[in-house]
Enzyme design. Sequence first.
Site, PDB file in Angstrom:
ATOM      1  N   ARG A 175      10.824  63.444 -46.070  1.00 36.15           N
ATOM      2  CA  ARG A 175      10.160  62.374 -45.305  1.00 36.15           C
ATOM      3  C   ARG A 175       8.982  62.913 -44.498  1.00 36.15           C
ATOM      4  NH1 ARG A 175      13.587  61.405 -40.063  1.00 36.15           N
ATOM      5  NH2 ARG A 175      14.727  63.349 -39.914  1.00 36.15           N
ATOM      6  N   ASP A 195      15.516  57.520 -46.740  1.00 32.97           N
ATOM      7  CA  ASP A 195      14.508  56.471 -46.913  1.00 32.97           C
ATOM      8  C   ASP A 195      13.086  56.986 -46.660  1.00 32.97           C
ATOM      9  OD1 ASP A 195      14.572  56.905 -44.226  1.00 32.97           O
ATOM     10  OD2 ASP A 195      15.322  54.925 -43.684  1.00 32.97           O
ATOM     11  N   ASP A 244      17.218  75.932 -43.732  1.00 34.66           N
ATOM     12  CA  ASP A 244      15.985  75.200 -44.058  1.00 34.66           C
ATOM     13  C   ASP A 244      15.239  74.782 -42.806  1.00 34.66           C
ATOM     14  OD1 ASP A 244      18.465  73.598 -44.023  1.00 34.66           O
ATOM     15  OD2 ASP A 244      17.099  71.894 -44.024  1.00 34.66           O
ATOM     16  N   ASP A 257      11.904  71.749 -36.636  1.00 26.23           N
ATOM     17  CA  ASP A 257      12.947  70.817 -37.090  1.00 26.23           C
ATOM     18  C   ASP A 257      14.159  70.723 -36.172  1.00 26.23           C
ATOM     19  OD1 ASP A 257      11.649  69.839 -39.244  1.00 26.23           O
ATOM     20  OD2 ASP A 257      13.083  70.535 -40.728  1.00 26.23           O
TER      21      ASP A 257
HETATM   22  P1  AMP Z   1      16.837  67.863 -41.235  1.00 27.61           P
HETATM   23  O1  AMP Z   1      18.239  68.258 -40.956  1.00 27.61           O
HETATM   24  O2  AMP Z   1      16.293  66.705 -40.456  1.00 27.61           O
HETATM   25  O3  AMP Z   1      15.934  69.033 -41.168  1.00 27.61           O
HETATM   26  O4  AMP Z   1      16.824  67.312 -42.742  1.00 27.61           O
HETATM   27  C1  AMP Z   1      17.500  67.935 -43.815  1.00 27.61           C
HETATM   28  C2  AMP Z   1      16.937  67.468 -45.130  1.00 27.61           C
HETATM   29  O5  AMP Z   1      17.104  66.059 -45.271  1.00 27.61           O
HETATM   30  C3  AMP Z   1      15.458  67.731 -45.304  1.00 27.61           C
HETATM   31  O6  AMP Z   1      15.238  68.057 -46.643  1.00 27.61           O
HETATM   32  C4  AMP Z   1      14.819  66.406 -44.930  1.00 27.61           C
HETATM   33  O7  AMP Z   1      13.581  66.209 -45.549  1.00 27.61           O
HETATM   34  C5  AMP Z   1      15.858  65.418 -45.464  1.00 27.61           C
HETATM   35  N1  AMP Z   1      15.851  64.158 -44.727  1.00 27.61           N
HETATM   36  C6  AMP Z   1      16.279  63.925 -43.453  1.00 27.61           C
HETATM   37  N2  AMP Z   1      16.124  62.639 -43.120  1.00 27.61           N
HETATM   38  C7  AMP Z   1      15.579  62.023 -44.194  1.00 27.61           C
HETATM   39  C8  AMP Z   1      15.184  60.667 -44.478  1.00 27.61           C
HETATM   40  N3  AMP Z   1      15.321  59.695 -43.592  1.00 27.61           N
HETATM   41  N4  AMP Z   1      14.658  60.420 -45.697  1.00 27.61           N
HETATM   42  C9  AMP Z   1      14.512  61.384 -46.608  1.00 27.61           C
HETATM   43  N5  AMP Z   1      14.872  62.666 -46.406  1.00 27.61           N
HETATM   44  C10 AMP Z   1      15.402  62.984 -45.225  1.00 27.61           C
HETATM   45 MG    MG Z   2      14.769  70.105 -41.740  1.00 24.00          MG
END
Ligand code: AMP
Ligand code: MG
Length: 481
Positions: free
Chosen positions: A85, A117, A243, A253
């Site tokens: 996203r 989304d 990540d 992040d």
């Molecule tokens: P995060 O823990 O927020 O760093 O996200 C972990 C993974 O989930 C990453 O690959 C993000 O791009 C994906 N991600 C988190 N929220 C969304 C969302 N609403 N739509 C698409 N991908 C998401």
């Molecule tokens: Mg992330």
Amino acid sequence: MQFNPRYPLLSPELFHHQMPVPLKGAKAGHFNAALADELQWSEEDKAQWVEICSGQKTFAEFEPLAMVYAGHQFGQWAGQLGDGRGLLIAQILDKNNQTIDLHLKGAGLTPYSRMGDGRAVLRSVIREYLAGHALNAFGVASSNAIGFTSSTQGIQREKMEPGAMMLRTSDCHIRLGHFEWINQYQPELLPEFIEKCIEWHYPECLEAEQPVLAFATKVIQRTAVMIAKWQLVGFAHGVMNTDNLNITGSTLDFGPYGFMERFRPNWINNHSDYQGRYTYQQQPSIAHWNLWTWLNNLIPLKKDSTEKEQFKEDLAQCLEHYEPTFLEHYKDGLNQKIGLPSFHKDSFDCGMAFLRILQSEQLDYTQSFIRLQNKDYDAIKDDCLDRRQFEAFLAQYESIREQQDIDELDAAMHMANPHYILRNHMAQKAIELAERDDFSEVDRLFKLLSQPYLKQPDLEQPEDLAPLPNDVPEVMVSCSS
Ligand code: AMP
Ligand code: MG
């Protein structure tokens, strides 16, 4: 803006070109004009910040892209992840000629969105916006943001919330998880990828006898310094998956993060962290675990089995730099916060004794250091149940300080103890107003946190300084963002 598009030079398997999809009814949220100046935005760019920060305007000089990476989430292999996203919409030069990524978060679906989304909600955007700003002001290497926009488009989370986009800046979006993806899915890309990482982010390592080992050591050391600084300012990242850590040791992040209020090292601020993997006190060892996981992905650089064995030992040797680097920065930082000289053999123990008091008495971390700095010892003692414990600490503290240059120690304290942190209830109030299109509280906190070490009586409100009352539990922050 001066463009320096370099990520697109990588092998095309590592990204996917993708345009942002604007939200309906995009509107201004907040703009960081000082950062835009640092990044050499022209007057015309600045005038268009809402269009840029809402995905309506992109640049001919850079074709937006989503990066692919993988990762370990909560200690488990999660396979392919990637920008689900967020999009890299430009790489530009700042005033110091350093390349900075502009990453638009909440910009719509990408091939890596999995079940998501592709969107971000205003609540999480404001939290990240203010915390990135605060971390930068604290002197902690971190992403920051040029600005964010809100919208009239509703996004479904636990409830319907306004969608938003934020234009994040960082010196690097290459994550430890990039190496995990390459190792797992396209190992032949590793030599060239690592060469680019070194050239872009650690060019000084090119001169080393073994550039890869020099690079690994630097990544490890920078990460250790970042973690030491988190601990000192009381920052809990909340989701230290592989990540979410990059290779330059700048904070990235941080979704369900928190700034410590009452000093509780085992406090969990992310309510999805059922096992307490990412508590404040675990952060130093989790970063070590992440780096160890990362190093394993470098081993395939060597093909010959004898060479490989030697390389494994060398990489393990690189990791040996982690703990001493962390301890050196943490100890020096704690000594500075408490106003004791680093060269004195008892300073660090005395600092730890103070932390034990904060822990057993459940005192506010930030406010207690400020009270110590103000020599308001009675205020701390009055809040203690075990006053003798505090008196014993104070006796040792004063006996060490007695023999020193107090003015110098006090001056150092003033540069290490913020008056203001972003308490969860402060962010929450700003979010609730912003959801009603009132961004005045975001603006007030933005200004306050621009100079957290400076007392700002005209701007502060009593709640900014106060620990939560004892009967109010800390907010646990939702991971859904
Ligand atoms: P995060 O823990 O927020 O760093 O996200 C972990 C993974 O989930 C990453 O690959 C993000 O791009 C994906 N991600 C988190 N929220 C969304 C969302 N609403 N739509 C698409 N991908 C998401
Ligand atoms: Mg992330």
